[in-house]
Write an enzyme that holds these catalytic residues in place. Structure first.
Site, PDB file in Angstrom:
ATOM      1  N   ASN A 136       0.900  -1.307   0.169  1.00 23.08           N
ATOM      2  CA  ASN A 136      -0.021   0.208   0.048  1.00 23.08           C
ATOM      3  C   ASN A 136       0.913   1.221  -0.026  1.00 23.08           C
ATOM      4  OD1 ASN A 136       0.799  -0.477   2.622  1.00 23.08           O
ATOM      5  ND2 ASN A 136      -1.292   0.019   3.563  1.00 23.08           N
ATOM      6  N   CYS A 152      -3.556   1.061   6.904  1.00 26.38           N
ATOM      7  CA  CYS A 152      -3.732   0.288   7.947  1.00 26.38           C
ATOM      8  C   CYS A 152      -4.197   1.158   8.862  1.00 26.38           C
ATOM      9  CB  CYS A 152      -2.674  -0.507   8.430  1.00 26.38           C
ATOM     10  SG  CYS A 152      -1.351   0.613   8.562  1.00 26.38           S
ATOM     11  N   GLU A 162       4.107  -4.151  12.313  1.00 29.66           N
ATOM     12  CA  GLU A 162       2.968  -3.201  12.442  1.00 29.66           C
ATOM     13  C   GLU A 162       1.841  -3.961  11.531  1.00 29.66           C
ATOM     14  OE1 GLU A 162       0.786  -0.895  10.834  1.00 29.66           O
ATOM     15  OE2 GLU A 162       2.200   0.008   9.567  1.00 29.66           O
ATOM     16  N   GLY A 164       2.115  -5.523   7.560  1.00 27.82           N
ATOM     17  CA  GLY A 164       1.242  -6.287   6.683  1.00 27.82           C
ATOM     18  C   GLY A 164       0.368  -6.842   7.645  1.00 27.82           C
ATOM     19  N   GLU A 199       7.847   2.723  14.942  1.00 26.55           N
ATOM     20  CA  GLU A 199       8.348   3.363  13.627  1.00 26.55           C
ATOM     21  C   GLU A 199       8.478   4.882  13.840  1.00 26.55           C
ATOM     22  OE1 GLU A 199       7.079   1.080  10.493  1.00 26.55           O
ATOM     23  OE2 GLU A 199       8.225  -0.371  10.805  1.00 26.55           O
TER      24      GLU A 199
HETATM   25  P1  ADP Z   1      -1.495  -8.002   2.531  1.00 28.60           P
HETATM   26  O1  ADP Z   1      -2.848  -8.866   2.739  1.00 28.60           O
HETATM   27  O2  ADP Z   1      -1.862  -6.500   2.731  1.00 28.60           O
HETATM   28  O3  ADP Z   1      -1.017  -8.274   1.086  1.00 28.60           O
HETATM   29  P2  ADP Z   1       0.362  -9.441   3.890  1.00 28.60           P
HETATM   30  O4  ADP Z   1       0.586  -9.623   5.298  1.00 28.60           O
HETATM   31  O5  ADP Z   1      -0.175 -10.853   3.132  1.00 28.60           O
HETATM   32  O6  ADP Z   1      -0.672  -8.286   3.527  1.00 28.60           O
HETATM   33  O7  ADP Z   1       1.717  -9.118   3.065  1.00 28.60           O
HETATM   34  C1  ADP Z   1       2.625  -8.332   3.530  1.00 28.60           C
HETATM   35  C2  ADP Z   1       4.067  -8.650   3.000  1.00 28.60           C
HETATM   36  O8  ADP Z   1       4.108  -9.904   3.726  1.00 28.60           O
HETATM   37  C3  ADP Z   1       4.083  -9.066   1.584  1.00 28.60           C
HETATM   38  O9  ADP Z   1       5.597  -8.404   1.359  1.00 28.60           O
HETATM   39  C4  ADP Z   1       3.916 -10.351   1.605  1.00 28.60           C
HETATM   40  O10 ADP Z   1       4.870 -10.726   0.333  1.00 28.60           O
HETATM   41  C5  ADP Z   1       4.806 -10.715   2.758  1.00 28.60           C
HETATM   42  N1  ADP Z   1       4.088 -12.167   3.201  1.00 28.60           N
HETATM   43  C6  ADP Z   1       2.852 -12.991   2.631  1.00 28.60           C
HETATM   44  N2  ADP Z   1       2.921 -13.842   3.375  1.00 28.60           N
HETATM   45  C7  ADP Z   1       4.196 -14.210   4.100  1.00 28.60           C
HETATM   46  C8  ADP Z   1       4.984 -15.315   4.897  1.00 28.60           C
HETATM   47  N3  ADP Z   1       4.292 -16.351   5.053  1.00 28.60           N
HETATM   48  N4  ADP Z   1       6.098 -15.021   5.263  1.00 28.60           N
HETATM   49  C9  ADP Z   1       6.523 -13.802   5.328  1.00 28.60           C
HETATM   50  N5  ADP Z   1       6.002 -12.749   4.633  1.00 28.60           N
HETATM   51  C10 ADP Z   1       4.932 -13.052   3.938  1.00 28.60           C
END
Ligand code: ADP
Length: 478
Positions: free
Chosen positions: A152, A284, A250, A228, A458
């Site tokens: 985002n 968020c 966060e 995320g 942060e």
């Molecule tokens: P959103 O639903 O907003 O995409 P996510 O939490 O899925 O939020 O994604 C945020 C970040 O976390 C992205 O860079 C995504 O690629 C990464 N991500 C998603 N799944 C995993 C995981 N299992 N382990 C580490 N990073 C992840």
């Protein structure tokens, strides 16, 4: 537009995946393929961790003033290229150009802020119990940092982690979201050209789960900072146990926006428009629940609807667009499902979304009234341009409603009576509260949440602490 990166930035140079695999990055406004970026193999990721580890000892030894100078140079370089970066952000993320420019400015300000903090990381000397003893407290960089960032705010979420980490003397591996890796990759080159040595800041792309596991499993990576979803945050917490890794998380929010009966309506609605529809509702800290005193609910709702209708929905690269597309079809389908479910559960879709010839991602500002805490839309983070309105009769009721969520990131209170607003905010279980204000993200302030919205902060002078460890020397003078 600036050069569109198609490789990863590792050890000061552009690199492909050793397997040659890649994945496309598309423009959410029109599905144009902007670039293909590498899908790193597991061995590639292991190599990057080694690179960041090797770069650590010389980077942490660079005098703080020099690191500060480099951070300032990054900030200035970003400002020089504000339009290039803004176009790249809009192309990969979809937000209106004016917002993308704001994001680049905000990011540049983080680097400037942390150029100022880099030279003020000072320890303590504490009086000891005996005359020949001295106690020194030093602050040291935690080491190699892994950063996982969302789509985002493709560079701002990175900048506020990276600025603090570089100021502290850490080396850094960033894994941006697969939807929006391009501006993060472009930032890596800009940082390198601004004086960041090879290996200190690396940006990698590929399978999120695999890269996440590598970062979490590695004993060399001493900290992971993540922005995320709460769902992924919880996975990282579990994975961190193995190496007792320090985390900053966060995570998601479910922001309430309380409008007291003495609020300045115009100010409240303008705050609502910014706090709800910025980035098409995909932040968020975006308002998730409007809690409005029953006395002024009709007037507030009418005004919010009138203003919501005025917003221009379209391609973010058009100069008059105020609400861009959602990031993906899945994201749009989720928002549409939430609207339909709210209707089925008894809420009224007072301002329905209008269908857009550009496709389902272009959701127009929508207003739903009669929302109750039992409804799905109350509980889920909407992440779209949908306002939900619930009424209340007393401040106590508003506080109870506001706190009835496992999340605790941002909350907003509107009242002309500042002491009333202060009293309400003292009872709100949130990490950040805007009083008559929705523009709460500031480089000098600590950004972060409580409860299931995460931990760590942060920004501001607090943000650097997450990248430092304390070492205490107990010295006896013979
Ligand atoms: P959103 O639903 O907003 O995409 P996510 O939490 O899925 O939020 O994604 C945020 C970040 O976390 C992205 O860079 C995504 O690629 C990464 N991500 C998603 N799944 C995993 C995981 N299992 N382990 C580490 N990073 C992840």
């Amino acid at each position: 537009m600036t050069h569109v990166p198609s490789k990863n930035f590792i050890n000061g140079a552009w690199r492909d995946s050793s397997t040659g695999e890649s994945f496309p990055v598309t423009n959410p406004a029109n599905d144009e393929v902007l670039a293909h970026v590498p899908s790193l193999s597991s061995d590639d990721v292991a190599h990057v961790i080694t690179v960041a580890d090797r770069a650590l000892s010389s980077w942490r030894a660079v005098p703080a003033r020099k690191r500060s100078d480099i951070l300032l140079a990054i900030s200035q370089a970003l400002l020089t290229r504000i339009d290039d970066f803004a176009k790249l952000i809009t192309a990969e993320q979809g937000k209106p150009l004016a917002e993308s420019r704001g994001e680049v400015l905000y990011s540049a300000n983080y680097f400037r802020w942390y150029s100022e903090e880099a030279v003020r990381v000072t320890g303590d000397i504490i009086p000891a119990d005996s005359p020949n003893k001295r106690i020194f407290v030093l602050k040291e960089p935690i080491g190699v940092v892994g950063a996982i960032t969302p789509w985002n705010f493709p560079i701002a979420m990175l900048a506020r982690k990276l600025g603090a980490a570089l100021a502290a003397g850490c080396t850094f591996i960033a894994k941006p979201a697969p939807e929006t890796p391009l501006s993060a990759l472009a930032l890596a080159e800009l940082c390198h050209n601004s004086g960041v040595p090879a290996g200190v800041f690396n940006v990698i792309t590929g399978d999120a789960e695999m890269i996440g596991e590598h970062l979490m499993r590695s004993p060399v990576v001493r900290k992971v900072t993540f922005t995320g979803s709460t769902e992924v945050g919880k996975i990282l917490i579990r994975q961190s146990a193995e190496t007792v890794k320090k985390l900053t998380l966060e995570l998601g929010g479910n922001a309430p926006f309380i409008v007291c009966d003495d609020a300045d309506l115009e100010q409240a609605v303008e705050g609502a428009i910014y706090g709800k529809y910025r980035n098409a509702g995909q932040t968020c800290v975006c308002v998730n629940r409007f809690l409005v005193h029953q006395k002024i609910a009709p007037a507030f709702t009418a005004r919010l609807i009138a203003r919501s209708k005025e917003l221009v929905v379209g391609d973010g690269s058009a100069s008059n667009t105020q609400v861009g597309p959602l990031i993906s079809d899945e994201a749009a389908a989720k928002v549409t499902r939430l609207i339909n479910t709210a209707h089925n559960e008894g809420a009224t879709v007072t301002l329905p979304p209008t269908s857009n010839p550009r496709g389902i991602r272009f959701i127009s500002p929508t207003v739903i009234t009669g929302v109750k805490p039992s409804m799905t839309i109350w509980k889920e983070e909407i992440f779209g341009p949908v306002s939900t309105i619930t009424t209340f009769a007393t401040d106590e009721e508003a506080i109870t409603l506001a706190n009835s969520t496992p999340h605790g990131l941002a909350a907003y209170v509107y009242s002309s009576n500042l002491s009333r607003a202060m009293k309400v905010s003292e009872h709100l279980e949130y990490g950040m509260i805007g009083i008559n204000d929705t523009a709460i993200s500031s480089v000098q302030a600590p950004f972060g949440g409580i409860k299931e919205s995460g931990f760590g902060r942060e920004g501001g002078r607090y943000g650097i602490d997450d990248f430092l460890v304390l070492k205490y020397l107990s010295v006896v003078m013979p």
